[in-house]
Design a protein around this motif. Sequence first.
Motif, PDB file in Angstrom:
ATOM      1  N   ARG A   1       0.835  -1.209   0.000  1.00  0.00           N
ATOM      2  CA  ARG A   1       0.000   0.000   0.000  1.00  0.00           C
ATOM      3  C   ARG A   1       0.865   1.253   0.000  1.00  0.00           C
ATOM      4  O   ARG A   1       0.597   2.217  -0.736  1.00  0.00           O
ATOM      5  N   HIS A   2       1.894   1.245   0.843  1.00  0.00           N
ATOM      6  CA  HIS A   2       2.760   2.423   0.968  1.00  0.00           C
ATOM      7  C   HIS A   2       3.625   2.594  -0.277  1.00  0.00           C
ATOM      8  O   HIS A   2       3.854   3.726  -0.730  1.00  0.00           O
ATOM      9  N   ALA A   3       4.095   1.483  -0.829  1.00  0.00           N
ATOM     10  CA  ALA A   3       4.904   1.559  -2.047  1.00  0.00           C
ATOM     11  C   ALA A   3       4.075   2.127  -3.204  1.00  0.00           C
ATOM     12  O   ALA A   3       4.579   2.940  -3.999  1.00  0.00           O
ATOM     13  N   PHE A   4       2.829   1.712  -3.284  1.00  0.00           N
ATOM     14  CA  PHE A   4       1.967   2.243  -4.339  1.00  0.00           C
ATOM     15  C   PHE A   4       1.707   3.730  -4.096  1.00  0.00           C
ATOM     16  O   PHE A   4       1.681   4.534  -5.043  1.00  0.00           O
ATOM     17  N   GLY A   5       1.560   4.108  -2.835  1.00  0.00           N
ATOM     18  CA  GLY A   5       1.373   5.516  -2.511  1.00  0.00           C
ATOM     19  C   GLY A   5       2.555   6.373  -2.922  1.00  0.00           C
ATOM     20  O   GLY A   5       2.378   7.514  -3.377  1.00  0.00           O
ATOM     21  N   GLU A   6       3.759   5.852  -2.779  1.00  0.00           N
ATOM     22  CA  GLU A   6       4.942   6.596  -3.209  1.00  0.00           C
ATOM     23  C   GLU A   6       4.897   6.840  -4.716  1.00  0.00           C
ATOM     24  O   GLU A   6       5.255   7.923  -5.196  1.00  0.00           O
ATOM     25  N   ARG A   7       4.434   5.836  -5.454  1.00  0.00           N
ATOM     26  CA  ARG A   7       4.311   6.013  -6.903  1.00  0.00           C
ATOM     27  C   ARG A   7       3.235   7.047  -7.240  1.00  0.00           C
ATOM     28  O   ARG A   7       3.403   7.857  -8.160  1.00  0.00           O
TER      29      ARG A   7
END
Length: 201
Positions: free
Chosen positions: A69-75
Amino acid sequence: MSRNTSDPSLDFDLALATLDARRSVPPKQLGEPGPDPDTLMRLLRSAVRVPDHGKRVPFRFISFSGDARHAFGERLAQRSRQRDPEASDAVIEKDRTRFSHAPLVVAVIGRLGPDEKIPESERFSTASCVCFALLQAAQALGYGAIWLTGWLAYDAQVAQWLGLAEHERVVGFVHIGTPKLDAPERERPDPAELLSAWSPA
């Protein structure tokens, strides 16, 4: 077998309680615990029981949980800055944390390629019904949920990150978790004002 709705022993309010109680819970008000993998599959088994003209199954799912979830948020934050270099830090941060609140986010993907018999609009409607059915299923098990789209549902770069095929599109992101607060009720339309009866001229 159909129910006899003239039966005075049938409690309409009890039978329709889950539908009548449905309300959206903002992502920031959704916390742990969320559905575990087995519970998610149970939710999806209910969610796929939707009208589907031609049995096309014009939908699939992508789940986001844990660090993903957080990795996608960074993108999303990176893409948001690309889309609008003048965007404020608050806007970028909102995109960075979009998927970080609810412990589970399920993307419902519409599969809408050419079809000689079933119009795209009907297949999109089927996929939309899946989003709503997933909301209902989550609430029936005591979770809170909300169906969102936003700019990311329509962005070509996001579609690439999600691995969408040419004829696929995001129908909705369903955020699911445990409500931190009771979501307030809002005014609902009066169906009596929306209903008319057709009769021959």
